[in-house]
Design a protein around this motif. Structure first.
Motif, PDB file in Angstrom:
ATOM      1  N   LEU A   5       3.566   2.147   2.913  1.00 36.22           N
ATOM      2  CA  LEU A   5       4.477   3.275   2.767  1.00 36.22           C
ATOM      3  C   LEU A   5       3.674   4.561   2.638  1.00 36.22           C
ATOM      4  CD1 LEU A   5       7.431   4.258   2.366  1.00 36.22           C
ATOM      5  CD2 LEU A   5       7.086   3.923  -0.093  1.00 36.22           C
ATOM      6  N   VAL A   6       4.076   5.570   3.406  1.00 36.81           N
ATOM      7  CA  VAL A   6       3.439   6.888   3.347  1.00 36.81           C
ATOM      8  C   VAL A   6       4.502   7.905   2.968  1.00 36.81           C
ATOM      9  CG1 VAL A   6       2.052   8.594   4.578  1.00 36.81           C
ATOM     10  CG2 VAL A   6       1.900   6.173   5.225  1.00 36.81           C
ATOM     11  N   GLY A   7       4.199   8.782   2.011  1.00 30.78           N
ATOM     12  CA  GLY A   7       5.226   9.739   1.603  1.00 30.78           C
ATOM     13  C   GLY A   7       4.665  10.940   0.878  1.00 30.78           C
TER      14      GLY A   7
ATOM     15  N   LEU B 176       2.317  -3.355  -5.539  1.00 30.89           N
ATOM     16  CA  LEU B 176       1.318  -2.457  -4.955  1.00 30.89           C
ATOM     17  C   LEU B 176      -0.109  -2.938  -5.225  1.00 30.89           C
ATOM     18  CD1 LEU B 176       1.836   0.221  -3.397  1.00 30.89           C
ATOM     19  CD2 LEU B 176       1.138   1.412  -5.458  1.00 30.89           C
ATOM     20  N   ARG B 177      -0.913  -2.998  -4.157  1.00 35.34           N
ATOM     21  CA  ARG B 177      -2.311  -3.390  -4.274  1.00 35.34           C
ATOM     22  C   ARG B 177      -3.257  -2.197  -4.091  1.00 35.34           C
ATOM     23  NH1 ARG B 177      -2.159  -8.645  -0.209  1.00 35.34           N
ATOM     24  NH2 ARG B 177      -0.475  -9.778  -1.270  1.00 35.34           N
ATOM     25  N   VAL B 178      -2.848  -1.243  -3.266  1.00 32.24           N
ATOM     26  CA  VAL B 178      -3.690  -0.082  -2.981  1.00 32.24           C
ATOM     27  C   VAL B 178      -2.845   1.182  -3.031  1.00 32.24           C
ATOM     28  CG1 VAL B 178      -5.207   1.056  -1.310  1.00 32.24           C
ATOM     29  CG2 VAL B 178      -5.194  -1.442  -1.464  1.00 32.24           C
ATOM     30  N   LEU B 179      -3.336   2.199  -3.735  1.00 36.73           N
ATOM     31  CA  LEU B 179      -2.674   3.501  -3.763  1.00 36.73           C
ATOM     32  C   LEU B 179      -3.690   4.554  -3.334  1.00 36.73           C
ATOM     33  CD1 LEU B 179      -0.201   4.788  -6.436  1.00 36.73           C
ATOM     34  CD2 LEU B 179      -1.915   6.315  -5.457  1.00 36.73           C
ATOM     35  N   VAL B 180      -3.312   5.362  -2.341  1.00 35.12           N
ATOM     36  CA  VAL B 180      -4.199   6.390  -1.800  1.00 35.12           C
ATOM     37  C   VAL B 180      -3.615   7.768  -2.079  1.00 35.12           C
ATOM     38  CG1 VAL B 180      -5.334   7.302   0.258  1.00 35.12           C
ATOM     39  CG2 VAL B 180      -4.917   4.837   0.056  1.00 35.12           C
TER      40      VAL B 180
ATOM     41  N   ALA C 198       0.853  -1.191   0.000  1.00 37.82           N
ATOM     42  CA  ALA C 198       0.000   0.000   0.000  1.00 37.82           C
ATOM     43  C   ALA C 198       0.884   1.234   0.000  1.00 37.82           C
ATOM     44  CB  ALA C 198      -0.918   0.014   1.213  1.00 37.82           C
ATOM     45  N   LEU C 199       0.471   2.237  -0.749  1.00 37.49           N
ATOM     46  CA  LEU C 199       1.180   3.512  -0.801  1.00 37.49           C
ATOM     47  C   LEU C 199       0.183   4.631  -0.584  1.00 37.49           C
ATOM     48  CD1 LEU C 199       3.695   5.280  -1.427  1.00 37.49           C
ATOM     49  CD2 LEU C 199       3.047   5.159  -3.844  1.00 37.49           C
TER      50      LEU C 199
END
Length: 228
Positions: free
Chosen positions: A127-129, A148-152, A76-77
Motif C-alpha cells: 500500500l502506498v499513500g 505490516l512487515r515493512v514501513l517506508v 508493506a506500507l
C-alpha cells in the motif's frame, strides 16, 4: 557492478526494464550489512531510491516464496508527502513486483475514498499513500496494519515540513513493533533524527548524497535576460 543476489522475480523485473547495475543508493541498501535491518538513508530525488527500498523490502516480504499469497491486510506500507509522488512510487513498485503477483494499491488525497475502502477490503500486499488519507482510513477502521512487515517513509523531511508529524506518529504507533522501518530523506536534520530514534531499532545509517553534485534528474541552465 551487477546487482547482488536478489529475489528471482525482482531480478526479472529489473532485466525487463533494462537495469544492468545498481545506483549508489540501491547498492548501499543491498549490502550484507543492511540485510533485514532498519535503514536511515540520505538520498536525493532521481537517485533510484524507490527501486532501492523496493529491493530492500523484498526478502522481508517474500522470503523464500516465489510469489505472494492471497492479498489481505497490507504487508508493506510506503508513505509519501504528495499524491503525485505516491502515485509515481506505486507505479514503480507495480512493475518491480509484477512477477511476484503483488497487489499494489494507493490511498491518496483528492481521490475517491470509497474506491480505496473497497480496495482495502478486497486485500492488498503493498500500500502506498499520503499521511492524511492513510490516517483517515486508519481511524475509520478501513486500514488494518496488524500484518505490516515493512514501513517506508519516503522524503520524510518534506512530510515533516508539510506538518504531517502527528499523522505519521499515529500511523507508526498503530503498526507492529517488530516491523522494519526504512526512512528515506534528502537531509537528516534534528527532527528526522528524533523520528528515527523513536521509531527505528538499530538502524543502519546510509548517506549517498553528494554535496558537490546537483540532483540527478534536474537540468540546470543559465539564461541572460534584459533588465526590462
Amino acid at each position: 557492478m551487477a546487482f547482488p543476489d536478489i529475489h528471482p522475480a525482482l531480478a526479472r523485473a529489473l532485466a525487463s526494464q533494462g537495469y544492468a547495475e545498481p545506483t549508489p543508493v540501491q547498492e548501499a541498501v543491498l549490502t550484507e550489512e543492511a540485510a533485514g535491518r532498519d535503514l536511515l538513508v540520505s538520498a536525493q530525488t532521481g537517485s533510484g531510491k524507490t527501486v532501492a527500498f523496493g529491493l530492500a523490502a523484498g526478502p522481508t516480504l517474500l522470503g523464500d516464496e516465489a510469489r505472494f499469497g492471497k492479498p489481505g491486510a497490507p504487508l508493506a506500507l510506503v508513505i509519501a508527502p504528495t499524491r503525485e509522488l505516491a502515485i509515481q512510487v506505486s507505479r514503480e513498485l507495480t512493475w518491480l513486483y509484477a512477477d511476484s503477483g503483488a497487489k499494489v494499491e494507493t490511498c491518496v488525497g483528492g481521490m475517491d475514498p470509497r474506491r480505496e475502502k473497497f480496495a482495502l477490503q478486497d486485500g492488498v500486499h503493498i500500500l502506498v499513500g499520503t499521511p492524511g488519507r492513510l490516517k483517515d482510513h486508519l481511524e475509520r477502521g478501513n486500514l488494518d496494519l496488524g500484518s505490516l512487515r515493512v514501513l517506508v517513509l519516503d522524503e520524510a523531511d518534506e512530510m515533516l515540513d508539510m506538518g504531517f508529524r502527528e499523522d505519521l506518529e499515529e500511523i507508526l504507533d498503530s503498526s507492529p513493533v517488530d516491523r522494519r522501518t526504512l526512512l528515506f530523506s534528502a537531509t537528516i536534520a534534528k527532527d528526522i533524527a528524533a523520528l528515527a530514534k523513536r521509531y527505528q531499532k538499530n538502524a543502519l545509517r546510509v548517506d549517498t548524497v553528494r554535496r558537490d553534485e546537483p540532483h540527478g534528474d534536474i537540468e540546470y541552465r543559465a539564461i541572460r535576460v534584459a533588465p526590462n
